[in-house]
Design an enzyme around this catalytic site. Sequence first.
Site, short mmCIF file in Angstrom:
data_model
loop_
_atom_site.label_atom_id
_atom_site.label_comp_id
_atom_site.label_asym_id
_atom_site.label_seq_id
_atom_site.Cartn_x
_atom_site.Cartn_y
_atom_site.Cartn_z
N ASN A 43 0.87 -1.18 0.00
CA ASN A 43 0.00 0.00 0.00
C ASN A 43 0.91 1.23 0.00
O ASN A 43 1.47 1.59 1.03
CB ASN A 43 -0.90 -0.01 1.25
CG ASN A 43 -1.73 1.25 1.36
OD1 ASN A 43 -1.83 2.01 0.40
ND2 ASN A 43 -2.31 1.48 2.53
N LYS A 86 0.09 4.26 -0.43
CA LYS A 86 -0.56 5.48 0.08
C LYS A 86 -0.28 6.66 -0.87
O LYS A 86 -0.22 6.46 -2.07
CB LYS A 86 -0.09 5.78 1.51
CG LYS A 86 -0.16 4.54 2.40
CD LYS A 86 0.05 4.85 3.84
CE LYS A 86 0.08 3.54 4.62
NZ LYS A 86 0.06 3.75 6.05
N HIS A 92 -9.60 1.37 4.82
CA HIS A 92 -8.32 1.60 5.51
C HIS A 92 -8.54 2.61 6.65
O HIS A 92 -9.31 3.56 6.50
CB HIS A 92 -7.28 2.12 4.51
CG HIS A 92 -5.89 2.10 5.07
ND1 HIS A 92 -5.45 3.06 5.96
CD2 HIS A 92 -4.87 1.22 4.92
CE1 HIS A 92 -4.20 2.77 6.32
NE2 HIS A 92 -3.83 1.66 5.70
N GLU A 135 -6.84 5.00 7.65
CA GLU A 135 -6.58 6.41 7.31
C GLU A 135 -7.79 7.02 6.60
O GLU A 135 -8.08 8.21 6.75
CB GLU A 135 -5.31 6.51 6.45
CG GLU A 135 -4.08 6.28 7.31
CD GLU A 135 -2.87 5.75 6.56
OE1 GLU A 135 -2.85 5.76 5.32
OE2 GLU A 135 -1.92 5.30 7.24
N GLU A 153 -5.55 -4.65 10.75
CA GLU A 153 -4.53 -3.62 10.92
C GLU A 153 -4.77 -2.87 12.22
O GLU A 153 -5.56 -1.90 12.24
CB GLU A 153 -4.59 -2.64 9.74
CG GLU A 153 -4.30 -3.27 8.40
CD GLU A 153 -3.69 -2.26 7.45
OE1 GLU A 153 -2.59 -2.51 6.98
OE2 GLU A 153 -4.30 -1.21 7.20
N GLY A 198 2.34 2.53 10.67
CA GLY A 198 3.29 3.62 10.47
C GLY A 198 4.00 4.05 11.74
O GLY A 198 4.65 5.09 11.78
N SER A 215 3.30 -1.89 10.36
CA SER A 215 4.76 -1.90 10.52
C SER A 215 5.39 -3.25 10.21
O SER A 215 6.30 -3.70 10.92
CB SER A 215 5.16 -1.41 11.92
OG SER A 215 4.71 -0.08 12.10
C1 PEP Z 1 -0.90 0.32 6.07
O1 PEP Z 1 -1.13 1.51 6.05
O2 PEP Z 1 -1.68 -0.46 5.50
C2 PEP Z 1 0.27 -0.12 6.80
C3 PEP Z 1 0.25 -1.33 7.28
O3 PEP Z 1 1.30 0.77 6.95
P1 PEP Z 1 2.73 0.50 7.63
O4 PEP Z 1 3.24 -0.81 7.08
O5 PEP Z 1 3.57 1.67 7.22
O6 PEP Z 1 2.49 0.43 9.10
#
Ligand code: PEP
Length: 248
Positions: free
Chosen positions: A9, A11, A95, A97, A164, A170, A209
């Site tokens: 992803n 983003k 998601h 976000e 998630e 992040g 992460s």
């Molecule tokens: C995401 O936004 O789907 C995600 C898992 O981000 P990150 O790996 O940067 O934590």
Amino acid sequence: MRKPFIAANWKMNKTVSETQEFISKFIPAVKDLRNVDIAIAPPFTSLIVAAENLKNTDILLSAQDVFYEEKGAYTGEISPLMLIDIGCKYVIIGHSERRQYFKETDDIVNKKIKAAKKAGIGIIFCIGETLEERESGKTFDVLQVEIEKGLSGIDDSGTIIAYEPIWAIGTGKTAATEQAQEAHSYIRERLRILFSEKADEMRIIYGGSVTPENIDALMACKDVDGALVGGASLKVESFTKIVKFGKE
Ligand code: PEP
């Protein structure tokens, strides 16, 4: 039995030329990999060029979001048919976000899932709890509501669920493998209520992460069937190591 699914992803990152550069290096790096489904979700502006560059490979193209109407006066929005038209096989829906910054509710997420299903595009449906919710013991309640509302009226089991935990996205904080397995196993239990034994074929992937350092331990969990990767998917080297989990 469940083929691992690992998605990048990106983003709001990468221009068209950066997308081309990544894909041109990534394709040869993963060309012999057969035991994992790989998807890349670039920003909308890079989708067409990514579709062209991924032609004749097994790498799947995904969008990061979609609107629930087919067409019309919805300035700035993109429909499922438009995504299919340019070769998208998957779309990320719900998601955190999008939920946090764009106020997407479970009801909006459900409408998007229904519209994407109707158009025949695969779905990566994101759910997860905040730190506050986890610390107050509400993780399972949150997951239950997100699953029930998000998948309300959905009667086939093709959806990929991305667990998630919001506190891990992040932040550099990954869920401990026990926490990930516990949440994934709970999610599968809820899916069994909706889809009976078909739930055992559904892929539940972990996001938050994920890095080359922690992917092996996560993939060793019984109910973790892949990963949704943000930050570590932006570099060819780290994303390649992640999709080649368990090898080095
Ligand atoms: C995401 O936004 O789907 C995600 C898992 O981000 P990150 O790996 O940067 O934590």
